[in-house]
Design a protein around this motif. Sequence first.
Motif, PDB file in Angstrom:
ATOM      1  N   GLN A 640      42.773  43.401  42.927  1.00  0.00           N
ATOM      2  CA  GLN A 640      42.943  42.611  43.815  1.00  0.00           C
ATOM      3  C   GLN A 640      41.226  41.669  43.505  1.00  0.00           C
ATOM      4  OE1 GLN A 640      45.460  41.728  44.244  1.00  0.00           O
ATOM      5  NE2 GLN A 640      46.064  41.687  47.056  1.00  0.00           N
ATOM      6  N   GLY A 644      43.276  38.920  41.544  1.00  0.00           N
ATOM      7  CA  GLY A 644      44.329  38.685  42.593  1.00  0.00           C
ATOM      8  C   GLY A 644      43.790  38.479  43.649  1.00  0.00           C
ATOM      9  N   PRO A 647      46.992  35.996  46.974  1.00  0.00           N
ATOM     10  CA  PRO A 647      48.505  36.211  46.628  1.00  0.00           C
ATOM     11  C   PRO A 647      49.176  35.263  45.713  1.00  0.00           C
ATOM     12  CG  PRO A 647      48.221  38.024  48.323  1.00  0.00           C
ATOM     13  CD  PRO A 647      46.975  36.253  48.561  1.00  0.00           C
ATOM     14  N   TRP A 650      48.623  34.517  42.389  1.00  0.00           N
ATOM     15  CA  TRP A 650      48.399  35.507  41.095  1.00  0.00           C
ATOM     16  C   TRP A 650      48.996  34.972  39.946  1.00  0.00           C
ATOM     17  CZ3 TRP A 650      51.619  40.432  43.603  1.00  0.00           C
ATOM     18  CH2 TRP A 650      50.741  40.848  44.639  1.00  0.00           C
ATOM     19  N   TYR A 654      49.385  38.841  35.838  1.00  0.00           N
ATOM     20  CA  TYR A 654      48.722  39.713  37.713  1.00  0.00           C
ATOM     21  C   TYR A 654      50.319  40.181  37.561  1.00  0.00           C
ATOM     22  CZ  TYR A 654      46.896  41.977  41.134  1.00  0.00           C
ATOM     23  OH  TYR A 654      45.992  42.852  42.334  1.00  0.00           O
ATOM     24  N   ALA A 655      51.288  38.980  38.792  1.00  0.00           N
ATOM     25  CA  ALA A 655      52.244  39.180  39.033  1.00  0.00           C
ATOM     26  C   ALA A 655      52.769  40.557  38.569  1.00  0.00           C
ATOM     27  CB  ALA A 655      52.346  37.440  39.442  1.00  0.00           C
ATOM     28  N   SER A 669      51.166  41.577  50.719  1.00  0.00           N
ATOM     29  CA  SER A 669      50.772  40.542  49.888  1.00  0.00           C
ATOM     30  C   SER A 669      51.935  40.381  49.554  1.00  0.00           C
ATOM     31  CB  SER A 669      49.633  41.170  48.688  1.00  0.00           C
ATOM     32  OG  SER A 669      48.127  40.985  49.429  1.00  0.00           O
ATOM     33  N   ARG A 673      54.375  36.400  49.578  1.00  0.00           N
ATOM     34  CA  ARG A 673      55.136  36.213  47.874  1.00  0.00           C
ATOM     35  C   ARG A 673      56.008  35.836  48.144  1.00  0.00           C
ATOM     36  NH1 ARG A 673      52.295  34.917  43.413  1.00  0.00           N
ATOM     37  NH2 ARG A 673      54.061  35.392  42.008  1.00  0.00           N
TER      38      ARG A 673
END
Length: 977
Positions: A640, A644, A647, A650, A654-655, A669, A673
């Motif tokens: 993180q 990232g 959130p 991202w 990474y997501a 997070s 999203r």
Amino acid sequence: MPNNLLKLSTTPFQKAFFGMTILVVLLFTISCKKEVQEAPFSLGEKYYSDSTQLYLPDDLEATLWAESPQFFNPTNMDVDIKGRIWVTEALNYRLFRNDPEKFKHHEEGDRVVILEDTDGDGKANTSKVFVQDSDLTAPLGISVIGNKVIVSSGPSVIIYTDENGDDKPDNKEVFLTGFGGFDHDHGLHAVVAGPDGKYYFNAGNAGPHIVTDKSGWTLRSGSLYNGGSPHMRDNEPGMVSDDGKMWVGGIALRINPDGTGMKVLGHNFRNSYELALDSYGNLWQNDNDDDGNKGVRVSWLMEGGNMGYFNPDGSRKWQADRRPGQSTVRAHWHQDDPGVIPMGDSTGAGSPTGLTFYESDLMGEKYRGTLLAGEAGRNVILAYKPETMGAGFNLKRHNLITSLREEEVEEAKSRATDEDKSKWFRPSDVVVGTDGAIYVADWYDGMVGGHRMIDSTGYGRIYRITPKGKNLPKPEIDLSTTQGQIQALLNPAVNVRNAGFALLAEKGEEALDAVKEILKDENPYHKARAIWLLANMGSEGMAAVESQLDADNPNIRLTAFRALRQTASDFLPYARQLSTDSSPAVRREVAVALRDMPQNDVEEILVALASQHEGEDRYYVEALGLAMDGKEEAIFPVLQQELGADPLTWKPGYADLVWRLHPNQAIESLKERALSPELSAAERQQAIAALGFIHDQEAVNAMQEIAASELMGAKDRALWWLRYRRNNEWNAFAMEIPELEANISPQIQEDMLELKSILENNTVPKQEKIKAAKTMAADRIGGQMLLALAEKEALSEDLMAEVSGVIFQNPEQATRVLAGDYFTHPSKPAPLSVSEITALEGDPAKGKLVYQGKCATCHRIGDEGRNIGPDLSMIGAKLDQEGLLDAITNPSAGVAFGYEMWLITLKDGTVASGFLQADGPIVVLEGMQNEVYNIKAEDIASRERFSRSIMPEPVELDMNEADVAHLTAYLTELNSE
């Protein structure tokens, strides 16, 4: 690829099966020298001459190399250093379903047979039995490694050792035992020697597999699967092996030649028939789907990978986990779940069998690097030239050898008669000989799979595939010299290479220069074999391998890393060196190597690997997930901070990684999203799905907040996840959601429960009991209760007789059929005449009407019908007319795996029946109306699995001979996806 028609006229030792009758004739004409150790057949059996059409590329040709009675029913082959073909036979295959009075079998046990072409004319002219053993029942694998003959015959891997070279075993050792699947296609499969000198093998999902290696390490692998054989043990999901991991379903393994060091390389497939390794160390396999779902696959197996047939602990089938809008194939292999490896090539319907990887130049350079996969259900050997795609592979398929050329499918449909055997080509295995030729074993039958056979004579054959007009002589290999050992190492036959590997490794520095010369070879597979060997040849050999970490070819760099990982005392310096390699495949290999390493030792490497993931590479993100297995919570703050912090910003890579890891610390997070209108619908749904895989009350709370929102799409998806998870991993958590409709309603069953209590009350008069029993027998739920009582032998003879007069008119088809296990049908019509059916000319148009009127209530074809029984859209590609006729007229002779009917009785007396989809704290059944029953395990009093198929016999559906002839003609035409 252009195709060439090759018509092979076989000798008189070929079989045919006309209707259901074996003509009593003894006819043997031997047109070539054959050395057989037993009389070919007893009186009453005959082979008929016919011809076989094979289609293959224009530059190849095929010859019939061997056939029965030199051997029978071939399941697997291997090649020894003399170029001889060894065959495992399965004459004693599933005799609990196949009448031993009708089918040829061996009372003394199945056999291993050695075939040889001694005069070099391209045909086997000698046949000898190496071993016949009562411990061999339908063995599915053979490997000849030096003087050891390794036979896989569930529950054991057995090693026969020929100490003096007389082709007879001098010693027998049970190498490993405890595998599930005795006399079962989904059991134990062949062992193969890897390029590293270790043994590789696999087993299907007919577990449980509880196996201890010779160092005391125990594998425990179970799953929900429990069908297909009376020999099946109770499978158990959720078992943990000595490595602390939960392995489920079909499983791939590696072990040292001395029986120590067993390691799981992949799991959770259905039934991969065989593993194939290339010289880089890549593992290839195929896998069968649940019948009728057109999801058969050919795959590359990432080390440690979950192939997605069951849920992670093996307690649920794919149907119980299917999401809204998911295609059947993606749902079947859990392709949208984190932690599952991509399926590879989905080949549709079929029955995959043996496979091998061709690395030689002897067939022509274009065939170098070809994966060959047997597909018995579709009468074909499939071919692939795997292409690296990111961290995985792209598999483009074409038919290499088939009995049905694609452009002649329509013609094949029209000529599908009893006399036509074009669909009886059932390739059970494919191997590469020491001469570089391809050898294909043909089981030759109208049926294929773990059910039953049509051919009663056990006929089989082997074809030899060579370049057209080119002689491929069998090499003479002298293992007493270094040059001969090098020659063995570079041989096209995979297990022959092991002889050279072992002897050269034993020589060490003495053979070092000769092995290093192979690094100059133009064939990269030869270079790879040298790399594996050099890693076992001391410090100078290791240095030579280290130099290959900078090779131009990423496959060579990858091989060097794999070899050093196995032999170096500390491979982490190599992992750091390659953590920024330009090839995602090389970095992937670094990632999977870090799986069980302490985070403090590998954190820097993990961050470097993760920072290079840009998204759109499922193989790479799954490799990262394996690298961080068990470290998810500890590594997440580090990731993180590096990748990232916000959130909502991202990056895709990474997501993807957070979705794959789904740590508890990511809940807030992910919720942010999921509720953000700034993100796309796909990004929000990915976040919701990640929350759905977090087993924590906070994840439940977050999902409830999303379900309470008004955000388009997010609310409905979150509500689905809540309802779905309530019946499995979130069952113990607190949640408030709109109630699901009750699946089993005591109110609906109340009347039947009262009648059942009358039957169980010894003080009630006989006539009152009879009245209650008859009323129950005419009711859908009551009929099921009567089946449960009959199973427990809780009904008197008088009541059994009275019920028999009514229950066969029950409104539930499954009840009517299953009643035949307990009750006597008072007026069941005589079976249809098979000979009369075969004499009729079926009309496909009329057959479609029969399907619509009689079969569509359970079976789907295209968009028509229901998904209760197997999908029939491709059945004509799998079975010919005779096989279809047998399946229709004898439905209980082979119940499709996964379609066994269950009857569950609850403690309150209520009942439910259907197909078992999940077995855990919540047991899930799918009923005959596609209804779903979610039953708490603690509420179950008893459960019964039926061996009888719920598909009625034709007479029970008021079908006559003409109806079956028309239906068979229609189903034969169903060949397209």
